[in-house]
Design an enzyme around this catalytic site. Structure first.
Site, PDB file in Angstrom:
ATOM      1  CB  SER A 140      35.696  -4.728  -3.663  1.00 31.78           C
ATOM      2  OG  SER A 140      36.011  -3.383  -4.098  1.00 31.78           O
ATOM      3  CE1 TYR A 153      32.527  -2.356  -0.102  1.00 32.02           C
ATOM      4  CE2 TYR A 153      34.538  -1.653  -1.547  1.00 32.02           C
ATOM      5  CZ  TYR A 153      33.338  -2.112  -1.388  1.00 32.02           C
ATOM      6  OH  TYR A 153      32.766  -2.786  -2.726  1.00 32.02           O
TER       7      TYR A 153
HETATM    8  P1  NAP Z   1      23.750  -1.398  -4.657  1.00 34.91           P
HETATM    9  O1  NAP Z   1      23.404  -1.027  -5.836  1.00 34.91           O
HETATM   10  O2  NAP Z   1      23.883  -0.293  -3.526  1.00 34.91           O
HETATM   11  O3  NAP Z   1      22.888  -2.426  -3.838  1.00 34.91           O
HETATM   12  C1  NAP Z   1      23.249  -3.036  -2.649  1.00 34.91           C
HETATM   13  C2  NAP Z   1      22.271  -4.221  -2.478  1.00 34.91           C
HETATM   14  O4  NAP Z   1      22.767  -4.783  -1.338  1.00 34.91           O
HETATM   15  C3  NAP Z   1      20.876  -3.798  -2.490  1.00 34.91           C
HETATM   16  O5  NAP Z   1      19.890  -4.569  -3.006  1.00 34.91           O
HETATM   17  C4  NAP Z   1      20.730  -3.876  -0.927  1.00 34.91           C
HETATM   18  O6  NAP Z   1      19.274  -3.996  -0.428  1.00 34.91           O
HETATM   19  C5  NAP Z   1      21.441  -4.877  -0.572  1.00 34.91           C
HETATM   20  N1  NAP Z   1      21.831  -4.681   1.011  1.00 34.91           N
HETATM   21  C6  NAP Z   1      22.795  -3.660   1.395  1.00 34.91           C
HETATM   22  N2  NAP Z   1      22.837  -4.078   2.960  1.00 34.91           N
HETATM   23  C7  NAP Z   1      22.181  -5.171   2.996  1.00 34.91           C
HETATM   24  C8  NAP Z   1      21.964  -5.947   4.278  1.00 34.91           C
HETATM   25  N3  NAP Z   1      22.557  -5.578   5.308  1.00 34.91           N
HETATM   26  N4  NAP Z   1      21.151  -7.317   4.364  1.00 34.91           N
HETATM   27  C9  NAP Z   1      20.509  -7.479   2.969  1.00 34.91           C
HETATM   28  N5  NAP Z   1      20.919  -6.752   1.729  1.00 34.91           N
HETATM   29  C10 NAP Z   1      21.502  -5.484   2.087  1.00 34.91           C
HETATM   30  O7  NAP Z   1      25.267  -1.924  -4.561  1.00 34.91           O
HETATM   31  P2  NAP Z   1      25.890  -2.638  -5.769  1.00 34.91           P
HETATM   32  O8  NAP Z   1      26.926  -1.662  -6.335  1.00 34.91           O
HETATM   33  O9  NAP Z   1      24.931  -3.406  -6.717  1.00 34.91           O
HETATM   34  O10 NAP Z   1      26.914  -3.657  -5.089  1.00 34.91           O
HETATM   35  C11 NAP Z   1      26.750  -5.216  -4.935  1.00 34.91           C
HETATM   36  C12 NAP Z   1      28.005  -5.733  -4.558  1.00 34.91           C
HETATM   37  O11 NAP Z   1      28.966  -5.356  -5.488  1.00 34.91           O
HETATM   38  C13 NAP Z   1      28.576  -5.276  -3.086  1.00 34.91           C
HETATM   39  O12 NAP Z   1      29.079  -6.283  -2.303  1.00 34.91           O
HETATM   40  C14 NAP Z   1      29.589  -4.204  -3.414  1.00 34.91           C
HETATM   41  O13 NAP Z   1      30.493  -4.084  -2.240  1.00 34.91           O
HETATM   42  C15 NAP Z   1      30.182  -4.886  -4.765  1.00 34.91           C
HETATM   43  N6  NAP Z   1      30.935  -3.896  -5.499  1.00 34.91           N
HETATM   44  C16 NAP Z   1      30.353  -2.807  -6.073  1.00 34.91           C
HETATM   45  C17 NAP Z   1      30.938  -1.998  -7.073  1.00 34.91           C
HETATM   46  C18 NAP Z   1      30.587  -0.859  -7.873  1.00 34.91           C
HETATM   47  O14 NAP Z   1      31.091  -0.145  -8.456  1.00 34.91           O
HETATM   48  N7  NAP Z   1      29.336  -1.007  -7.787  1.00 34.91           N
HETATM   49  C19 NAP Z   1      32.600  -2.333  -7.158  1.00 34.91           C
HETATM   50  C20 NAP Z   1      33.114  -3.461  -6.268  1.00 34.91           C
HETATM   51  C21 NAP Z   1      32.250  -4.075  -5.678  1.00 34.91           C
HETATM   52  P3  NAP Z   1      18.222  -2.879  -0.313  1.00 34.91           P
HETATM   53  O15 NAP Z   1      17.776  -2.443  -1.608  1.00 34.91           O
HETATM   54  O16 NAP Z   1      17.059  -3.245   0.474  1.00 34.91           O
HETATM   55  O17 NAP Z   1      19.043  -1.565   0.361  1.00 34.91           O
END
Ligand code: NAP
Length: 242
Positions: A140, A153
């Protein structure tokens, strides 16, 4: 068959990455924690486009669950290996540090940072033996430049970046690469509660990104085209550089 494991592939960036990697020809192991219906939907979408995969639920923050699930798969597939690992699963639990609980700290560190160690360690040996593999970590912007309210984070994501650089040096000779993708604001459940109309003013490209735009970079890093890139962090943040 070429196999990829995408953690957190039931929703958001992980779902887009799983679909894109399936389009690239990978059989996708779709990890998630609890959202079975959404994980099924990811698999159905992959299959509707002519690809295939299977569900692999486990909690990435539990080394027992990680070891059990991946070892079972490895024992059932003794001649196959996970060639590309996408460590994507992650959570936030924001708050100013002065008010942050030990639980908030530990949960975010274990899901975002410990998981990198648990999952990668489990698939690394097969990659090293085959002298081929890709480890792609979704980090991130918060881990590059910091963000108020995200001490936990940003510490976790910065930890993954530093660990990736060290691991890349350890295993480069075995033709296994380790890289990070660092998104800024991307539309997903994680950013659902944010005020986009205000926050987009901080983004030079004046909008939030799409999960597909992150998945494209993951696809590139999983491909032969990126063979000479390792220990790198590629930002996908609309110009919000650190
Ligand atoms: P999201 O829509 O909230 O989806 C999170 C995913 O991670 C879901 O599939 C969830 O599974 C899974 N997950 C969460 N905790 C878990 C655990 N303990 N074990 C296994 N699976 C787990 O998140 P996202 O925005 O796509 O983020 C994906 C990645 O990108 C993350 O690492 C996040 O930090 C990074 N990121 C996101 C953003 C952003 O703006 N969205 C920005 C920077 C970085 P369930 O559906 O079963 O809960």
């Amino acid at each position: 068959m070429r196999y990829t494991l995408v953690t957190g592939a039931s929703r958001g960036i992980g779902k887009s990455a799983a679909i894109k990697l399936a389009e690239d020809g990978f059989y996708v192991l779709i990890n998630y924690r609890s959202n079975h219906e959404e994980a099924e939907a990811t698999l159905k979408e992959i299959q509707s486009k002519g690809g295939d995969g299977e569900l692999m639920p486990f909690d990435v923050s539990s080394h027992e669950q990680v070891e059990k699930a991946i070892t079972e798969w490895q024992e059932k597939h003794p001649d196959e290996y996970i060639e590309t690992l996408v460590n994507n699963a992650g959570i936030t639990d924001d708050g100013l540090m002065i008010f942050m609980s030990v639980e908030q700290w530990q949960k975010v560190i274990s899901t975002n940072l410990d998981s990198f160690f648990y999952v990668t360690r489990q698939v690394l040996q097969d990659m090293l033996v085959r002298k081929n593999g890709r480890v792609i970590n979704v980090v991130s912007l918060s881990g590059q430049k910091g963000h108020p309210g995200q001490v936990n984070y940003s510490a976790a994501k910065a930890g993954v970046i530093a660990a990736s650089k060290s691991l890349a040096m350890e295993i480069g000779k075995k033709k296994v690469t380790v890289n990070c993708v660092a998104p800024g604001f991307i539309h997903s459940d994680m950013t659902d509660g944010l005020d986009e109309s205000q926050l987009k003013k901080l983004v030079p490209l004046n909008r939030f990104g799409k999960p597909d735009e992150v998945a494209e970079v993951i696809s590139f890093l999983a491909s032969e085209k990126s063979a000479y890139i390792t220990g790198e962090v590629i930002s996908v943040n609309g110009g919000m550089h650190s």
